[in-house]
Design an enzyme around this catalytic site. Structure first.
Site: not given
Length: 190
Positions: A22-24
Site C-alpha cells: 500500500a502506498c502511504t
C-alpha cells in the site's frame, strides 16, 4: 509541543508499519516541525527493483489550442487537458523503462507534489459515483499537468479539483501538495 511530537510520531509509525502493498502518504504541517518546515512524503507500493530516474522538463511555449494528451505517453485513459501558454520548468521521477507515472516533482515556482496514494472505494459507492475510466485524470497525468502551470500548492490542489469535476478521475487517489507557505492534500473516494 508534546502532542505535536506525539502526533508526528504516530503518523510516521503508522506509515512505516503499513502494508508493503500500500502506498502511504505523510503530510506534516509547520506546527509539527521544530523549524516550521513542511514535509510531504510518500512510500511507494512497487518493487524496490523497479528503477526510477530524475527527469527535468524544460520550460516551453505552447501554441494556442495545444492539448496535453495522456495517450501520447501511453497513459491509462484518454485524458486531455489544455496546455498552458507557458509551461514552467519542472521535474518528475518516472519509471526508467516506461517513462510513465512521474510520481513526484517540483517546478521552478517551488511547488511540489507527491506521487499518488491509491484510494479504493466500495462497490456500492462506485455504483452511485463511478470513476471515468475512459477519459478521467489518473496518477500518470497529475505531475505533468499541474507542475507545468501552478505557482502555489493551493492553486495546484484547486486545479486538480476542477479537473476532477470537469473530466472526472480514472481511479481513486490522494495527492499531497507543498510550497514555501502551505501544504495541501486532496483525496478522491469516487
Amino acid at each position: 509541543m508534546f502532542f505535536r511530537k506525539l502526533a508526528l510520531t504516530l503518523a510516521v509509525t503508522t506509515a512505516l508499519s503499513a502494508s508493503a502493498l500500500a502506498c502511504t502518504t505523510v503530510v506534516v504541517g509547520e506546527g509539527a516541525t521544530a523549524d516550521g518546515s513542511f514535509l510531504v512524503a510518500r512510500a511507494a507500493d512497487s518493487s524496490a527493483l523497479k528503477a526510477q530516474h530524475f527527469v527535468i522538463h524544460e520550460a516551453r511555449e505552447w501554441p494556442e489550442g495545444s492539448m496535453y494528451r495522456t495517450q501520447d505517453h501511453k497513459g491509462a485513459t484518454a485524458f486531455e487537458w489544455p496546455q498552458p501558454a507557458h509551461s514552467m520548468r519542472f521535474t518528475t521521477v518516472p519509471n526508467w523503462q516506461t517513462q510513465l507515472h512521474g510520481a513526484v516533482g517540483f517546478n521552478e515556482a517551488g511547488v511540489g507534489l507527491t506521487g499518488t496514494e491509491s484510494i479504493f472505494a466500495r462497490d456500492d459507492a462506485l455504483a452511485i459515483d463511478p470513476y471515468n475510466k475512459a477519459s478521467g485524470i489518473t496518477e500518470d497525468d497529475i505531475p505533468d499537468v499541474l507542475l507545468s502551470r501552478c505557482t502555489t500548492a493551493r492553486e495546484a490542489c484547486a486545479l486538480l479539483g476542477r479537473i476532477i469535476e470537469e473530466a472526472g478521475c480514472g481511479e481513486g487517489f490522494g495527492v499531497g501538495f507543498v510550497d514555501s507557505k502551505e501544504v495541501w492534500y486532496l483525496e478522491t473516494g469516487t
